[in-house]
Design a protein around this motif. Sequence first.
Motif, PDB file in Angstrom:
ATOM      1  N   LEU A   1       1.392 -25.434  21.912  1.00 50.16           N
ATOM      2  CA  LEU A   1       2.052 -24.295  22.533  1.00 50.16           C
ATOM      3  C   LEU A   1       3.199 -24.791  23.404  1.00 50.16           C
ATOM      4  O   LEU A   1       3.143 -25.898  23.956  1.00 50.16           O
ATOM      5  CB  LEU A   1       1.088 -23.472  23.386  1.00 50.16           C
ATOM      6  CG  LEU A   1      -0.187 -22.951  22.736  1.00 50.16           C
ATOM      7  CD1 LEU A   1      -0.938 -22.035  23.705  1.00 50.16           C
ATOM      8  CD2 LEU A   1       0.102 -22.230  21.435  1.00 50.16           C
TER       9      LEU A   1
ATOM     10  N   TYR B   1       4.310 -21.189  19.242  1.00 46.71           N
ATOM     11  CA  TYR B   1       3.140 -21.794  18.612  1.00 46.71           C
ATOM     12  C   TYR B   1       3.619 -22.663  17.450  1.00 46.71           C
ATOM     13  O   TYR B   1       4.413 -22.212  16.620  1.00 46.71           O
ATOM     14  CB  TYR B   1       2.202 -20.729  18.037  1.00 46.71           C
ATOM     15  CG  TYR B   1       1.653 -19.736  19.027  1.00 46.71           C
ATOM     16  CD1 TYR B   1       0.296 -19.739  19.369  1.00 46.71           C
ATOM     17  CD2 TYR B   1       2.464 -18.748  19.607  1.00 46.71           C
ATOM     18  CE1 TYR B   1      -0.226 -18.808  20.255  1.00 46.71           C
ATOM     19  CE2 TYR B   1       1.953 -17.820  20.500  1.00 46.71           C
ATOM     20  CZ  TYR B   1       0.608 -17.856  20.821  1.00 46.71           C
ATOM     21  OH  TYR B   1       0.097 -16.925  21.698  1.00 46.71           O
TER      22      TYR B   1
ATOM     23  N   ASP C   1      -7.888 -19.274  20.110  1.00 46.59           N
ATOM     24  CA  ASP C   1      -7.358 -18.619  21.301  1.00 46.59           C
ATOM     25  C   ASP C   1      -6.484 -19.584  22.091  1.00 46.59           C
ATOM     26  O   ASP C   1      -6.349 -20.766  21.743  1.00 46.59           O
ATOM     27  CB  ASP C   1      -8.471 -18.004  22.150  1.00 46.59           C
ATOM     28  CG  ASP C   1      -9.394 -19.037  22.799  1.00 46.59           C
ATOM     29  OD1 ASP C   1      -8.992 -20.206  22.968  1.00 46.59           O
ATOM     30  OD2 ASP C   1     -10.529 -18.653  23.162  1.00 46.59           O
ATOM     31  N   LYS C   2      -5.888 -19.087  23.169  1.00 41.48           N
ATOM     32  CA  LYS C   2      -4.931 -19.906  23.918  1.00 41.48           C
ATOM     33  C   LYS C   2      -5.589 -21.084  24.631  1.00 41.48           C
ATOM     34  O   LYS C   2      -4.903 -21.995  25.077  1.00 41.48           O
ATOM     35  CB  LYS C   2      -4.171 -19.032  24.918  1.00 41.48           C
ATOM     36  CG  LYS C   2      -3.037 -18.240  24.290  1.00 41.48           C
ATOM     37  CD  LYS C   2      -2.144 -17.647  25.351  1.00 41.48           C
ATOM     38  CE  LYS C   2      -0.876 -17.095  24.768  1.00 41.48           C
ATOM     39  NZ  LYS C   2       0.057 -16.584  25.784  1.00 41.48           N
ATOM     40  N   ASN C   3      -6.919 -21.044  24.736  1.00 39.90           N
ATOM     41  CA  ASN C   3      -7.638 -22.172  25.317  1.00 39.90           C
ATOM     42  C   ASN C   3      -8.010 -23.208  24.276  1.00 39.90           C
ATOM     43  O   ASN C   3      -8.588 -24.249  24.608  1.00 39.90           O
ATOM     44  CB  ASN C   3      -8.900 -21.677  26.027  1.00 39.90           C
ATOM     45  CG  ASN C   3      -8.595 -20.776  27.201  1.00 39.90           C
ATOM     46  OD1 ASN C   3      -7.672 -21.039  27.973  1.00 39.90           O
ATOM     47  ND2 ASN C   3      -9.360 -19.700  27.330  1.00 39.90           N
TER      48      ASN C   3
ATOM     49  N   GLY D   1      -2.476 -12.903  21.936  1.00 38.22           N
ATOM     50  CA  GLY D   1      -2.018 -14.280  21.997  1.00 38.22           C
ATOM     51  C   GLY D   1      -2.852 -15.253  21.197  1.00 38.22           C
ATOM     52  O   GLY D   1      -2.541 -16.453  21.168  1.00 38.22           O
ATOM     53  N   SER D   2      -3.892 -14.780  20.531  1.00 38.82           N
ATOM     54  CA  SER D   2      -4.677 -15.658  19.670  1.00 38.82           C
ATOM     55  C   SER D   2      -3.900 -15.966  18.402  1.00 38.82           C
ATOM     56  O   SER D   2      -3.200 -15.106  17.857  1.00 38.82           O
ATOM     57  CB  SER D   2      -6.011 -15.008  19.309  1.00 38.82           C
ATOM     58  OG  SER D   2      -6.832 -14.867  20.445  1.00 38.82           O
TER      59      SER D   2
ATOM     60  N   THR E   1       5.610 -17.423  24.485  1.00 43.91           N
ATOM     61  CA  THR E   1       4.903 -18.579  23.949  1.00 43.91           C
ATOM     62  C   THR E   1       5.389 -18.919  22.544  1.00 43.91           C
ATOM     63  O   THR E   1       5.530 -18.030  21.699  1.00 43.91           O
ATOM     64  CB  THR E   1       3.386 -18.338  23.904  1.00 43.91           C
ATOM     65  OG1 THR E   1       2.921 -17.929  25.194  1.00 43.91           O
ATOM     66  CG2 THR E   1       2.645 -19.604  23.489  1.00 43.91           C
TER      67      THR E   1
ATOM     68  N   VAL F   1       0.344 -14.647  14.933  1.00 47.30           N
ATOM     69  CA  VAL F   1      -0.206 -14.464  16.275  1.00 47.30           C
ATOM     70  C   VAL F   1      -0.557 -13.001  16.501  1.00 47.30           C
ATOM     71  O   VAL F   1       0.207 -12.099  16.173  1.00 47.30           O
ATOM     72  CB  VAL F   1       0.788 -14.944  17.346  1.00 47.30           C
ATOM     73  CG1 VAL F   1       0.189 -14.796  18.742  1.00 47.30           C
ATOM     74  CG2 VAL F   1       1.175 -16.396  17.096  1.00 47.30           C
TER      75      VAL F   1
END
Length: 335
Positions: free
Chosen positions: A330, A313, A74-76, A58-59, A311, A54
């Motif tokens: 996540l 992952y 990415d987080k989206n 946050g990607s 977070t 990471v």
Amino acid sequence: MSRLTRLAAAATATVALTVLASGPTVAGEPTVTDPRVVAHFDFAAGQTPENIVVGPDGSAYVTFAFARQVARVDKNGDTRILATLPVVENPMTPVIGMAAAMGITRAHDGTLYVTYATGTSETGVWRVDPDGGAPVRIAQLPADGFPNALALDETSEARWGSPRPEAGGGTLYVADSVHGTVWSVPRQGGTPTAWATGAALQPLAPPAGLGVGANGLKFHNGAVRVSNTDRQTLLRIPVRADETAGPVETRATGLTWIDDFGFTGKGDTVLAALIMSDDVTLVRPDGTQEIVLTEQDGLSNPTSVAVRGKTVYVTSASFFKQVPDPNLLLATPKG
């Protein structure tokens, strides 16, 4: 850790035993909350996420094992392919039989390092620039080995010099699942050294195991931490002042089908991916364990775990599912 069709039958036959043989669990409150899958990948295209690191924003940077790709998510959940490792003619990779992008780690300057297992002279550690582009091999590893996870210690200086990370110093450590070896490689590239060996890192021959020993690997608090899939263990190998390996210490047992893992913070608590039971288990410093994420949360043959800030992952490769769903999940750590 990647598996292919020729292992699937044996793996599937042992799922029931895997679940029954899971390590001890400790009752208590959940240690992660709000699990959500943010990205689904294309299994048919080989987008089986194998390993993760990471970045500061946050990607997630992941390897897609069978697509031979390095991607940024990415987080989206938006995914961008950064690089594709070269095609290998007639790969003869041990265990899996095909070329695969395996471990990934990231330097402070954004440079990515990836292990590539091929069964040919292309096997080794490859560098990918922060913005992507053509990967460059910086170290060749044995063709008959299986380089899996890797980690970077940028504080290393005794062996390679250049103690400052911005100067390109540091040591890469690579887990070889077939040779039962942790290799060290200078970050700038060069000849690998068999840094740590021994029975604790070795695989077990079938039917006792799959022939997969040292698998996941992290550098943490002055030591190299390694999981051994066949032996169901989590190990610690101190890095001495002269950069040599100290004695291998067993920190946890009974971790059936452990793949890679991540530390929850500065301490020694770990979240470990258990690939065949579709679980992530929390492993405390005393070796006790508690399942904190399951298939019901979205896991589908989880392969690796990373934690950054608030977070968690988790990558799932979905290698053995009738309806595969490789994904990135996540969650939020508690406490």
